[in-house]
Structures are given as C-alpha cells and as structure tokens.
Design an enzyme around this catalytic site. Structure first.
Site, PDB file in Angstrom:
ATOM      1  N   CYS A 148       9.069  16.560 -26.797  1.00 26.91           N
ATOM      2  CA  CYS A 148       8.222  15.584 -26.106  1.00 26.91           C
ATOM      3  C   CYS A 148       8.887  14.211 -25.976  1.00 26.91           C
ATOM      4  O   CYS A 148       8.913  13.624 -24.881  1.00 26.91           O
ATOM      5  CB  CYS A 148       6.879  15.469 -26.814  1.00 26.91           C
ATOM      6  SG  CYS A 148       6.987  15.233 -28.604  1.00 26.91           S
ATOM      7  N   HIS A 195       3.332   8.820 -26.813  1.00 20.94           N
ATOM      8  CA  HIS A 195       4.489   8.358 -27.575  1.00 20.94           C
ATOM      9  C   HIS A 195       5.146   7.158 -26.879  1.00 20.94           C
ATOM     10  O   HIS A 195       5.154   7.072 -25.645  1.00 20.94           O
ATOM     11  CB  HIS A 195       5.548   9.467 -27.679  1.00 20.94           C
ATOM     12  CG  HIS A 195       5.169  10.614 -28.563  1.00 20.94           C
ATOM     13  ND1 HIS A 195       4.048  10.630 -29.366  1.00 20.94           N
ATOM     14  CD2 HIS A 195       5.796  11.817 -28.765  1.00 20.94           C
ATOM     15  CE1 HIS A 195       3.997  11.774 -30.026  1.00 20.94           C
ATOM     16  NE2 HIS A 195       5.038  12.512 -29.678  1.00 20.94           N
TER      17      HIS A 195
END
Length: 334
Positions: free
Chosen positions: A129, A242
């Site tokens: 990710c 994130h």
C-alpha cells in the site's frame, strides 16, 4: 460486452469487502461474483448490486469456471490456492506479498507500468500500500530525470493492520478517557496517543520487512533496478489513509515549478500545494477515494539535485482494492 466470473478470495476481510464495493462503483463487467472465505464464513451472504450473494468456502474446486480471482488474503492462503487458480485457467490478481518479487510475476501500478500486465503467466501482484501511494506520487518526476535515491518516512493508519486496527484504537481512547487499562491485541504497544516505529519484522540491517518493500517493489514497478531507498515505517493513530514524507535525488536538477507542473498532470495524482493558505495533503481529505494527493514540494537543502514532498492516499482503496481492480480492467482490455 463480455461478462466475467470474478472470485474474491478473502471476501469478508477489509480489503475483500472494499474490492466488492469498488467492483460495483466502477461497473466492472461481472457476470457472476463468487465470494470466497474460510469455512466459518461459508453460507453467510453479502450484498452485490442489490442482491444477496452466498459466501463459499475457499477450496481448490471453487475456482473452476472463474475468469479472474482478486486476492485479499494473507501470504499463506495466496500460496496455498495459487496452483489451483492457475490450473483452473483463471488470472490471479493477488494483494498479498507472496509473489511480488518473483521475476516471472508482474508487479503493477496501472498509472505507471500498465504494459507489464502483458507479461503475466496467470499471476499478477498488487504492490504494498505505501509503495503504491509513493510511486504514484513520484513517478512523473522520474520521467524527467531518473530517481537515484529516495529517503522516505511513512505514517501508516491503523486500518492498514486490518479491520481490528481502528477498533483497537477506539477502544484504547475510550479506556483512557474512563481511566481504565486496555491490553493491546492488534499492535505491539498502545497506539492511542502514540507512534509505533515498527511495521513488520526485521529483514535487513535493522530495516523491517515493510521498510524494504519500498526499495524492492519500487525498483520493479518503475524499472529502476539500481534505486536505493532508506525507509522508516511508523504506525500512527489515524484511522484511514497513509501519509509519506519523501526526499528524492535525481541525475539532474528539477525545479519546484517543474515538479508541480508534471505532478499536476500525472495520472492518479492531485496537486495540493499552497503552504501560505494551509493547503496540503492530509489523511482526512484523502480517505475513501482513489487519488493520491501530493504537496509540500520544496528543494532538498542537502542536495541541489533533490526535492522533498509529502503525499497521502487511501491505503484500503488505491493502496489495495482499487489498484487490484484497475489491474483487472487492464486484463479485460487485453
């Protein structure tokens, strides 16, 4: 239009559920959806396009007649079922790290290396990710001058650890508010009001497995075999999306204005870079969507051929589920 039989391996997990949601959102040509999970979930139902679909147990025989398998399970599950998926004639788009560094398995971010999908031998890997978010943000700069080295610090949301991450964060906040104690189960330490500078186990010279993914996967995706990356991965008490701080070093000088112009035009990116007006990428703004926001672009004061930037992206969507379905869309086009 041809319709496809699509299986989701790990359909009850956070990424699996998001995959099913995004298949609907993007109107992927699904003729039949086959949700697969463990035996304890078999027989339950989930909604797809307004209808109840029964979850089946993941087993070798389940892949017969399937065209595309979207993998949202752990490494051991991906390795266990990969042979049966390939034997059944399906293409396995796998979100685990099981096959990412296999030289025979393409590692794809569709905005960067879509042409690599042609090289698949029935298995395609979805990158980590944080790697997806970072390379999407910086790849346009690599097209001006090759990136030689990169220093990155990731600020990774608790949902990156699965559905239990946000629950643990909220439970800890509530316990602290009430003056109670709470024993961490998902994370190695209390995450509420804290930062944990370790994600993954030690892999190389004090770097964790999560940190080494940025170098090893970035090399493969951007076709930069000599790229060197120093990365520090930190779990932060943010629910979703994130963030990554990146310092990049190039063969030649790239001005801040050049960088802003190419990033503003880069597929999958949105330039949000106005410090005077307090405009920059933040997790709250980037959650539940598929664009990587990029900002805080400035010169690296340690290197005249360097730039620093900050980027944010939803790790459940673009960092996992959406990227996998974009890969499936490439397969359909092929």
């Amino acid at each position: 239009m041809k319709l496809y039989t699509v299986a989701v391996l790990g359909a009850t997990g956070a990424v699996g559920q998001e995959m099913i949601k995004i298949l609907q959102e993007r109107n992927f040509p699904v003729g039949k959806l086959l949700p697969l999970a463990s035996a304890r979930s078999a027989g339950k139902t989930l909604k797809f396009k307004g209808e109840d679909v029964t979850i089946e147990e993941a087993r070798d025989e389940a892949f017969q007649g399937v065209d595309i398998v979207l993998g949202a399970a752990e490494n051991d599950i991906a390795k266990k079922f990969a042979p049966a998926i390939v034997k059944a004639g399906a293409v396995f788009v796998d979100n685990s790290s099981a096959f990412r560094l296999d030289p025979k398995v393409p590692l794809i971010v569709p905005e960067i290396n879509p042409e690599d999908v042609k090289n698949h031998q029935s298995i395609i890997s979805n990158p980590n990710c944080s790697t997806i978010i970072t390379v999407t943000a910086v790849n346009a700069l690599n097209s001006i001058s090759p990136i030689r080295t990169m220093t990155a610090s990731t600020y990774q949301a608790v949902s990156g650890a699965g559905a239990g991450g946000p629950i643990e964060l909220m439970n800890e906040v509530e316990a602290i508010r009430e003056g109670k104690t709470y024993e961490p189960k998902v994370f190695s330490h209390q995450i509420a009001y804290n930062l944990i500078p370790q994600i993954g186990g030690e892999q190389f010279e004090g770097y964790t497995s999560e940190e080494m993914k940025m170098q090893n996967e970035g090399r493969k995706i951007m076709h930069l075999p000599e790229l060197k990356v120093s990365c520090t991965c930190v779990r932060v008490p943010v629910v979703r999306s994130h963030s990554i701080s990146v310092s990049l070093h190039f063969d030649k000088h790239i001005s801040v204005q050049e960088a802003r112009e190419v990033i503003a035009k880069a597929p999958g990116c949105r330039l949000v870079d106005d410090l005077a007006n307090r405009q920059y990428p933040m997790p709250l703004d980037t959650s539940d969507q598929d664009i990587v926001f990029v900002g805080r672009i400035r010169p690296d004061l340690t290197d005249e051929n360097g730039l620093c930037l900050w980027c944010c992206g939803d790790q459940v969507r673009k960092g996992a589920a959406t990227n996998a379905i974009q890969i499936a869309e490439l397969l359909v086009k092929e």
